[in-house]
Design a protein around this motif. Sequence first.
Motif, PDB file in Angstrom:
ATOM      1  N   ARG A 181       0.820  -1.192   0.000  1.00  0.00           N
ATOM      2  CA  ARG A 181       0.000   0.000   0.000  1.00  0.00           C
ATOM      3  C   ARG A 181       0.869   1.264   0.000  1.00  0.00           C
ATOM      4  O   ARG A 181       0.602   2.227  -0.729  1.00  0.00           O
ATOM      5  CB  ARG A 181      -0.936  -0.005   1.221  1.00  0.00           C
ATOM      6  N   ALA A 182       1.944   1.254   0.796  1.00  0.00           N
ATOM      7  CA  ALA A 182       2.842   2.409   0.827  1.00  0.00           C
ATOM      8  C   ALA A 182       3.492   2.627  -0.532  1.00  0.00           C
ATOM      9  O   ALA A 182       3.625   3.769  -0.992  1.00  0.00           O
ATOM     10  CB  ALA A 182       3.906   2.213   1.904  1.00  0.00           C
ATOM     11  N   LEU A 183       3.879   1.546  -1.184  1.00  0.00           N
ATOM     12  CA  LEU A 183       4.455   1.651  -2.522  1.00  0.00           C
ATOM     13  C   LEU A 183       3.474   2.286  -3.485  1.00  0.00           C
ATOM     14  O   LEU A 183       3.832   3.200  -4.254  1.00  0.00           O
ATOM     15  CB  LEU A 183       4.860   0.265  -3.024  1.00  0.00           C
ATOM     16  N   ALA A 184       2.227   1.827  -3.465  1.00  0.00           N
ATOM     17  CA  ALA A 184       1.219   2.358  -4.381  1.00  0.00           C
ATOM     18  C   ALA A 184       0.948   3.835  -4.115  1.00  0.00           C
ATOM     19  O   ALA A 184       0.845   4.641  -5.052  1.00  0.00           O
ATOM     20  CB  ALA A 184      -0.067   1.548  -4.261  1.00  0.00           C
ATOM     21  N   VAL A 185       0.836   4.205  -2.854  1.00  0.00           N
ATOM     22  CA  VAL A 185       0.573   5.601  -2.503  1.00  0.00           C
ATOM     23  C   VAL A 185       1.739   6.489  -2.934  1.00  0.00           C
ATOM     24  O   VAL A 185       1.553   7.562  -3.525  1.00  0.00           O
ATOM     25  CB  VAL A 185       0.317   5.733  -0.986  1.00  0.00           C
ATOM     26  N   ASN A 186       2.952   6.033  -2.669  1.00  0.00           N
ATOM     27  CA  ASN A 186       4.122   6.825  -3.020  1.00  0.00           C
ATOM     28  C   ASN A 186       4.280   6.957  -4.531  1.00  0.00           C
ATOM     29  O   ASN A 186       4.613   8.040  -5.035  1.00  0.00           O
ATOM     30  CB  ASN A 186       5.378   6.202  -2.410  1.00  0.00           C
ATOM     31  N   ALA A 187       4.040   5.864  -5.256  1.00  0.00           N
ATOM     32  CA  ALA A 187       4.179   5.906  -6.704  1.00  0.00           C
ATOM     33  C   ALA A 187       3.099   6.770  -7.339  1.00  0.00           C
ATOM     34  O   ALA A 187       3.338   7.424  -8.363  1.00  0.00           O
ATOM     35  CB  ALA A 187       4.129   4.494  -7.276  1.00  0.00           C
ATOM     36  N   ALA A 188       1.914   6.782  -6.745  1.00  0.00           N
ATOM     37  CA  ALA A 188       0.847   7.645  -7.260  1.00  0.00           C
ATOM     38  C   ALA A 188       1.199   9.120  -7.082  1.00  0.00           C
ATOM     39  O   ALA A 188       0.853   9.964  -7.910  1.00  0.00           O
ATOM     40  CB  ALA A 188      -0.475   7.327  -6.562  1.00  0.00           C
ATOM     41  N   ALA A 189       1.909   9.432  -6.010  1.00  0.00           N
ATOM     42  CA  ALA A 189       2.293  10.816  -5.744  1.00  0.00           C
ATOM     43  C   ALA A 189       3.497  11.249  -6.578  1.00  0.00           C
ATOM     44  O   ALA A 189       3.573  12.381  -7.045  1.00  0.00           O
ATOM     45  CB  ALA A 189       2.604  10.996  -4.259  1.00  0.00           C
ATOM     46  N   ASP A 190       4.448  10.325  -6.755  1.00  0.00           N
ATOM     47  CA  ASP A 190       5.659  10.620  -7.525  1.00  0.00           C
ATOM     48  C   ASP A 190       6.212   9.296  -8.040  1.00  0.00           C
ATOM     49  O   ASP A 190       6.768   8.503  -7.273  1.00  0.00           O
ATOM     50  CB  ASP A 190       6.697  11.326  -6.651  1.00  0.00           C
ATOM     51  N   CYS A 191       6.044   9.059  -9.338  1.00  0.00           N
ATOM     52  CA  CYS A 191       6.406   7.758  -9.909  1.00  0.00           C
ATOM     53  C   CYS A 191       7.824   7.715 -10.458  1.00  0.00           C
ATOM     54  O   CYS A 191       8.218   6.738 -11.101  1.00  0.00           O
ATOM     55  CB  CYS A 191       5.417   7.360 -10.992  1.00  0.00           C
ATOM     56  N   THR A 192       8.639   8.745 -10.215  1.00  0.00           N
ATOM     57  CA  THR A 192      10.014   8.718 -10.685  1.00  0.00           C
ATOM     58  C   THR A 192      10.819   7.685  -9.901  1.00  0.00           C
ATOM     59  O   THR A 192      10.479   7.342  -8.759  1.00  0.00           O
ATOM     60  CB  THR A 192      10.684  10.086 -10.547  1.00  0.00           C
ATOM     61  N   ALA A 193      11.892   7.205 -10.511  1.00  0.00           N
ATOM     62  CA  ALA A 193      12.671   6.140  -9.894  1.00  0.00           C
ATOM     63  C   ALA A 193      13.205   6.537  -8.521  1.00  0.00           C
ATOM     64  O   ALA A 193      13.120   5.759  -7.559  1.00  0.00           O
ATOM     65  CB  ALA A 193      13.819   5.737 -10.814  1.00  0.00           C
TER      66      ALA A 193
END
Length: 331
Positions: free
Chosen positions: A43-55
């Motif tokens: 869930r943390a990965l998804a939330v973080n990637a939704a906010a900023d998907c850069t590497a």
Amino acid sequence: MKHLTLASLFLSLGCAAPLSAGVPEAVQDHALPAVQSFAVQARALAVNAAADCTAAAVIPSYHNVFDAWLGLAHLGFGPLETDGRALTIAFWPDKRGMVASTVARLVADQDAAVADAGEFAQVSIAGRGLFALERLLFDPDYAGYGREDYSCRLVAAIAGDLDRMAGAIAADWSDEAAALLSAGEEGNTRYLSEAEAAQRLYTALLAGLEFVADQRLGRPLGTFDRPRPERAEARRSDRSLRNVTLSIAALSDLAQALSTAPTPVTDQAFADALDAARALDDPIFDGVSDPSGRLRVEILQQRVQAIRTAVSAEIGAQLGVGTGFNSADGD
């Protein structure tokens, strides 16, 4: 069987009927916390990637979710088998290079499935999960993507898909745990006896040890004449040795939970393997191409194999499970 949330199941465990050696402990103290940890990190990965998907923004969460996956991956039955979830989450070994070709095709085609979670769930499993994500985050062909690039949207889609699968696994493990804890009771058609529940977890333990020895270590070792360091798991993200170490630690935790009497030989075998792994300064097993480096990895492999022998003698005896069955069979 009535569906239970993870929280309610934890509350009900104290009222569970007595079971075969170690099953309640393995469920309560090992499996359910591992499932919960993976769900939280996904869930943390998804939330973080939704906010900023850069590497740069996603890589810390990628490592966290991969770490959590290694605490769960060896429990490959039931919820992880459903819909091919385990293979989708971690498509490795990838003997035909399918992750590379699938990710390349998705990017080249600008596949519109990234915009819809339902459609993305139908994408080839080689284009989803941790290894597709690793390629996008660490492979030089993709890692420099910008916020507006398709690769960025693909990263967010993969992260969201991992979150969806982790949530489904957590929901299904509520029922799986209830079935394990009520093994042999009337109406339980999944585990007809307490021994079946114990053997399921014991099988997972042995299979996990085999996977570490034969795949995570065996594949980069190759042969003496032809070592294959390029086959190491998660090589691009420098996780090959890290994955071995975390897997051994997770399997040690399962072994301790599953046993109900002292297991000094097993405990020492796990300690020896972990010591060897932590002392090995070779994060992606490049050293297998050098005789002295290869020897150190071979010693680690031998120590993992020694754990399996100890587990069979001590924990197998406690559970009354024979050692003649193939631990890859799943039952």
